[in-house]
Design a protein around this motif. Structure first.
Motif, PDB file in Angstrom:
ATOM      1  N   VAL A 157       3.650  15.322 -15.875  1.00  0.00           N
ATOM      2  CA  VAL A 157       2.770  14.187 -15.563  1.00  0.00           C
ATOM      3  C   VAL A 157       3.579  12.905 -15.694  1.00  0.00           C
ATOM      4  O   VAL A 157       4.714  12.916 -16.167  1.00  0.00           O
ATOM      5  CB  VAL A 157       1.544  14.148 -16.503  1.00  0.00           C
ATOM      6  N   ALA A 158       2.975  11.811 -15.256  1.00  0.00           N
ATOM      7  CA  ALA A 158       3.620  10.507 -15.431  1.00  0.00           C
ATOM      8  C   ALA A 158       3.924  10.293 -16.908  1.00  0.00           C
ATOM      9  O   ALA A 158       3.131  10.670 -17.783  1.00  0.00           O
ATOM     10  CB  ALA A 158       2.707   9.402 -14.908  1.00  0.00           C
TER      11      ALA A 158
ATOM     12  N   SER B 176      11.037   5.223 -20.266  1.00  0.00           N
ATOM     13  CA  SER B 176      10.340   6.420 -19.834  1.00  0.00           C
ATOM     14  C   SER B 176      10.980   7.636 -20.458  1.00  0.00           C
ATOM     15  O   SER B 176      12.149   7.621 -20.847  1.00  0.00           O
ATOM     16  CB  SER B 176      10.366   6.547 -18.308  1.00  0.00           C
ATOM     17  N   ALA B 177      10.218   8.709 -20.596  1.00  0.00           N
ATOM     18  CA  ALA B 177      10.689   9.992 -21.102  1.00  0.00           C
ATOM     19  C   ALA B 177       9.799  11.060 -20.476  1.00  0.00           C
ATOM     20  O   ALA B 177       8.647  10.794 -20.147  1.00  0.00           O
ATOM     21  CB  ALA B 177      10.597  10.025 -22.629  1.00  0.00           C
ATOM     22  N   PRO B 178      10.321  12.271 -20.281  1.00  0.00           N
ATOM     23  CA  PRO B 178       9.507  13.309 -19.650  1.00  0.00           C
ATOM     24  C   PRO B 178       8.255  13.625 -20.458  1.00  0.00           C
ATOM     25  O   PRO B 178       8.299  13.694 -21.690  1.00  0.00           O
ATOM     26  CB  PRO B 178      10.457  14.515 -19.599  1.00  0.00           C
TER      27      PRO B 178
ATOM     28  N   ASP C 218      -3.993   6.987 -19.437  1.00  0.00           N
ATOM     29  CA  ASP C 218      -3.076   7.418 -18.382  1.00  0.00           C
ATOM     30  C   ASP C 218      -2.576   6.188 -17.631  1.00  0.00           C
ATOM     31  O   ASP C 218      -3.377   5.388 -17.135  1.00  0.00           O
ATOM     32  CB  ASP C 218      -3.775   8.356 -17.400  1.00  0.00           C
ATOM     33  N   PRO C 219      -1.255   6.007 -17.513  1.00  0.00           N
ATOM     34  CA  PRO C 219      -0.748   4.821 -16.809  1.00  0.00           C
ATOM     35  C   PRO C 219      -1.066   4.879 -15.326  1.00  0.00           C
ATOM     36  O   PRO C 219      -0.865   5.896 -14.669  1.00  0.00           O
ATOM     37  CB  PRO C 219       0.768   4.902 -17.063  1.00  0.00           C
ATOM     38  N   VAL C 220      -1.605   3.786 -14.794  1.00  0.00           N
ATOM     39  CA  VAL C 220      -1.936   3.692 -13.372  1.00  0.00           C
ATOM     40  C   VAL C 220      -1.179   2.522 -12.747  1.00  0.00           C
ATOM     41  O   VAL C 220      -0.405   2.683 -11.805  1.00  0.00           O
ATOM     42  CB  VAL C 220      -3.455   3.521 -13.165  1.00  0.00           C
ATOM     43  N   ASP C 221      -1.403   1.332 -13.286  1.00  0.00           N
ATOM     44  CA  ASP C 221      -0.729   0.123 -12.807  1.00  0.00           C
ATOM     45  C   ASP C 221      -0.222  -0.634 -14.026  1.00  0.00           C
ATOM     46  O   ASP C 221      -0.654  -1.743 -14.319  1.00  0.00           O
ATOM     47  CB  ASP C 221      -1.714  -0.717 -11.985  1.00  0.00           C
ATOM     48  N   ALA C 222       0.680   0.021 -14.756  1.00  0.00           N
ATOM     49  CA  ALA C 222       1.089  -0.484 -16.071  1.00  0.00           C
ATOM     50  C   ALA C 222       2.444  -1.172 -16.019  1.00  0.00           C
ATOM     51  O   ALA C 222       3.295  -0.869 -15.185  1.00  0.00           O
ATOM     52  CB  ALA C 222       1.126   0.666 -17.078  1.00  0.00           C
ATOM     53  N   PHE C 223       2.639  -2.100 -16.953  1.00  0.00           N
ATOM     54  CA  PHE C 223       3.927  -2.765 -17.151  1.00  0.00           C
ATOM     55  C   PHE C 223       3.978  -3.264 -18.587  1.00  0.00           C
ATOM     56  O   PHE C 223       2.965  -3.277 -19.297  1.00  0.00           O
ATOM     57  CB  PHE C 223       4.112  -3.923 -16.163  1.00  0.00           C
TER      58      PHE C 223
END
Length: 229
Positions: free
Chosen positions: A97-98, A3-5, A118-123
């Protein structure tokens, strides 16, 4: 890098709202810019403080300088006051944002809803391949898939076709062809479904590890190489 801002800025074009995204990494001083059309550009943070980030964006023909006010959450694109090069100073409100993920690398030729990025339920999956690790990022909600091949030299986009009792069936396509795959969450096995009567495309399975969704920052090196060509 999981992850990154990321920030979303409310740009305008021809009086229409056209948001864009900036995802950055303060350790490397790199960022990835996603424009409203879905194109991605690499850039560098040239100065950083608690109050602002000064950014240099790589673009065709040179670099564009812009500045993000971290206190006011405003992105400034400097103007060019000379009348023959006239361009007004622009300021856009931004919000956190995410973290943008490798789902942003999704591409298909037909009309596409950008909200599916846009990530919602991501992996993500990390899997051992013949030439090294490869990665798959999926989102159960938006049904979007991006597969990064060995050494991240190619990305393939696809869609989830079905979800059933811990299994996810999906397809991806790239310059090397189209592929059907099956992920089994219980056994942690990813199966590449073979093509009948094709010795070159047998059914093979890899045991993979599951992580959070990979950041769009993972694409920085490839984007930077393209800009140097």
């Amino acid at each position: 890098m999981l992850s990154a801002p990321s920030i979303r800025c409310d740009g305008k074009r021809y009086q229409q709202q056209q948001p864009y995204f900036v995802t950055y990494d303060l350790e490397t001083n790199h960022f990835v810019f996603e424009n409203p059309g879905g194109n991605k550009l690499p850039g560098e943070i040239i100065a950083e403080s608690d109050a602002r980030l000064d950014l240099s964006l790589r673009a065709d023909g040179g670099r564009i300088l812009l500045s993000f006010n971290r206190k006011r959450n405003v992105m400034t694109w400097p103007g060019m006051p000379a009348s023959e090069l006239g361009r007004a100073l622009l300021q856009h409100d931004c919000t956190e944002v995410a973290g943008r993920t490798m789902l942003s690398a999704f591409w298909q030729p037909e009309q596409f809803d950008p909200k599916r990025l846009d990530p919602v339920d991501a992996f993500s999956l990390t899997c051992p391949g013949q030439y090294g690790q490869y990665f798959v990022t999926l989102d159960r909600s938006t049904r979007t898939v991006v597969l990064e091949t060995q050494a991240s030299d190619q990305t393939m986009s696809g869609n989830i076709a079905g979800i059933n009792d811990g299994s996810i069936r999906f397809g991806v396509a790239g310059r090397s062809g189209q592929f059907e795959l099956l992920w089994d969450d219980r056994t942690r096995m990813l199966t590449w479904i073979g093509v009948a009567d094709s010795a070159a495309r047998p059914t093979i399975s890899h045991e993979c590890s599951v992580t959070g969704p990979r950041s769009i920052m993972e694409s920085y090196a490839q984007l930077a190489r393209w800009r140097q060509m």
